[in-house]
Design a protein around this motif. Structure first.
Motif, PDB file in Angstrom:
ATOM      1  N   ALA A 157       0.836  -1.195   0.000  1.00 47.01           N
ATOM      2  CA  ALA A 157       0.000   0.000   0.000  1.00 47.01           C
ATOM      3  C   ALA A 157       0.872   1.247   0.000  1.00 47.01           C
ATOM      4  O   ALA A 157       2.051   1.204   0.366  1.00 47.01           O
ATOM      5  N   MET A 158       0.265   2.357  -0.401  1.00 45.43           N
ATOM      6  CA  MET A 158       1.039   3.593  -0.496  1.00 45.43           C
ATOM      7  C   MET A 158       1.558   4.030   0.870  1.00 45.43           C
ATOM      8  O   MET A 158       2.671   4.549   0.984  1.00 45.43           O
ATOM      9  N   ARG A 159       0.794   3.829   1.925  1.00 43.14           N
ATOM     10  CA  ARG A 159       1.247   4.194   3.273  1.00 43.14           C
ATOM     11  C   ARG A 159       2.489   3.379   3.646  1.00 43.14           C
ATOM     12  O   ARG A 159       3.461   3.911   4.192  1.00 43.14           O
ATOM     13  N   THR A 160       2.445   2.097   3.353  1.00 42.43           N
ATOM     14  CA  THR A 160       3.602   1.255   3.652  1.00 42.43           C
ATOM     15  C   THR A 160       4.791   1.620   2.782  1.00 42.43           C
ATOM     16  O   THR A 160       5.947   1.601   3.235  1.00 42.43           O
ATOM     17  N   ASP A 182       4.527   9.314  10.185  1.00 37.30           N
ATOM     18  CA  ASP A 182       3.999   9.500  11.539  1.00 37.30           C
ATOM     19  C   ASP A 182       2.602  10.110  11.511  1.00 37.30           C
ATOM     20  O   ASP A 182       1.726   9.716  12.301  1.00 37.30           O
ATOM     21  N   GLN A 183       2.388  11.067  10.616  1.00 36.69           N
ATOM     22  CA  GLN A 183       1.056  11.662  10.509  1.00 36.69           C
ATOM     23  C   GLN A 183       0.031  10.647  10.017  1.00 36.69           C
ATOM     24  O   GLN A 183      -1.106  10.613  10.496  1.00 36.69           O
ATOM     25  N   LEU A 190      -3.975  10.801   3.599  1.00 34.65           N
ATOM     26  CA  LEU A 190      -2.823  10.914   2.709  1.00 34.65           C
ATOM     27  C   LEU A 190      -2.766  12.292   2.074  1.00 34.65           C
ATOM     28  O   LEU A 190      -1.677  12.858   1.896  1.00 34.65           O
ATOM     29  N   ASP A 191      -3.937  12.872   1.770  1.00 35.41           N
ATOM     30  CA  ASP A 191      -3.979  14.205   1.166  1.00 35.41           C
ATOM     31  C   ASP A 191      -3.388  15.250   2.104  1.00 35.41           C
ATOM     32  O   ASP A 191      -2.575  16.094   1.694  1.00 35.41           O
ATOM     33  N   ASP A 192      -3.783  15.206   3.379  1.00 35.87           N
ATOM     34  CA  ASP A 192      -3.313  16.206   4.345  1.00 35.87           C
ATOM     35  C   ASP A 192      -1.821  16.050   4.618  1.00 35.87           C
ATOM     36  O   ASP A 192      -1.085  17.047   4.690  1.00 35.87           O
ATOM     37  N   ALA A 193      -1.367  14.813   4.797  1.00 37.31           N
ATOM     38  CA  ALA A 193       0.044  14.593   5.116  1.00 37.31           C
ATOM     39  C   ALA A 193       0.946  15.030   3.970  1.00 37.31           C
ATOM     40  O   ALA A 193       1.955  15.723   4.175  1.00 37.31           O
TER      41      ALA A 193
END
Length: 312
Positions: A157-160, A182-183, A190-193
């Motif tokens: 996944a994109m977060r990983t 961390d965020q 994902l948009d905000d981070a």
């Protein structure tokens, strides 16, 4: 020499300020070295012991003001290990040193002008550090997109993938991506981070990367092929930016040489005719002429830098 006491005081203050700054840089370097050793040892746990913050009471008061919040935001964008209180104290000490040294060498009026220029210089230093960090991050973007493409191609996944890139890449990309990871870990979207990352390090390349990742997360699609195409484009832009920087290096040196020539002429005048500058700035007309001359030199410097600015 009539201004010898003022010169001695100014040199002493400036030396003390440089000594404090040197100790700060040494302590930060030792801390980074220890963190690197801990990371290379692969113990799995890294205990981060923050250094002792100086001027804590002043820092707390400044953070409550609008001025302090603005400075804190700029320092955060530069990546410097400084608090708002430390930055303000160092700048004030440097301004006092400039006032006494320049006032003793030339004339007291020039010391006031040097202090005013020093106020601008303190802000320009933060902007320069921010631009320098942004440039370093842009140079790492091709490698970053390559890591993200390989990770997403492997099914992550994109977060990983972002967390993996934060571990593999060096600073400043590694540090910035760790903040993004961390965020995301505490519930940010994902948009905000990624949006905060683009605000900290504004650049066209990063905006394109953030837009690609956000659109891919929203609508799906071939994110792997998009990232690989973006990697090739960023590599080409990196080479183009390097060529442009090389071609404009002489122009940048010229922009810096213009005000330095004026300073050299003042030193020659003061050496050939003692107290000439003090007599010149002793009248209102002389002070106005000096301010106008400094303004013209500054305008020439800014005009040359503006004409040599090329957006790639």
């Amino acid at each position: 020499m009539d201004n010898l006491p003022l010169l001695t005081i100014g040199v002493t203050l400036l030396t003390c300020a440089l000594a404090v700054f040197g100790v700060h840089v040494y302590a930060s370097g030792k801390e980074q070295q220890q963190l690197l050793v801990d990371r290379m040892s692969q113990t799995g746990q890294t205990e981060i012991n923050g250094r002792r913050r100086r001027f804590a009471s002043l820092d707390r008061r400044l953070r409550e003001t609008t001025f302090g919040k603005r400075i804190e935001h700029k320092i955060a964008a530069t990546g410097l290990d400084l608090t708002v209180g430390e930055y303000v104290v160092y700048v004030v000490a440097g301004l006092l040193g400039l006032y006494f040294v320049v006032g003793a060498i030339f004339a007291p009026f020039f010391g006031v002008l040097a202090a005013l220029i020093g106020v601008w210089g303190g802000n320009a230093f933060l902007n320069w550090q921010r631009v320098k960090r942004t440039e370093a991050f842009i140079n790492q973007l091709p490698e970053l997109t390559r890591v993200l493409a390989n990770a997403t191609h492997a099914g992550l996944a994109m977060r990983t993938a972002l967390a993996m890139a934060a571990e593999e890449l060096e600073n400043p990309a590694g540090e910035e991506l760790r903040q993004v990871a961390d965020q995301l870990a505490v519930g940010h979207s994902l948009d905000d981070a990624l949006g905060e990352l683009a605000n900290r390090l504004p650049s066209r390349e990063l905006v394109v990367l953030v837009t690609t990742l956000v659109l891919s997360s929203r609508a799906g699609g071939q994110v792997v092929s998009s990232l690989r195409n973006l990697t090739e484009t960023l590599e080409e832009r990196k080479e183009t930016r390097r060529e442009v920087t090389t071609m404009l290096s002489q122009v940048k040196v010229t922009a810096l040489a213009v005000p330095l020539l004026g300073l050299g002429f003042m030193l020659m005048i003061n050496a050939t005719t003692p107290d000439a500058l003090q007599k010149m700035t002793g009248s209102f007309v002389g002070q106005v002429g000096t301010v106008v001359a400094f303004a013209l030199y500054a305008a020439g410097y800014l005009l040359i830098r503006r004409l040599s600015r090329v957006q790639v």
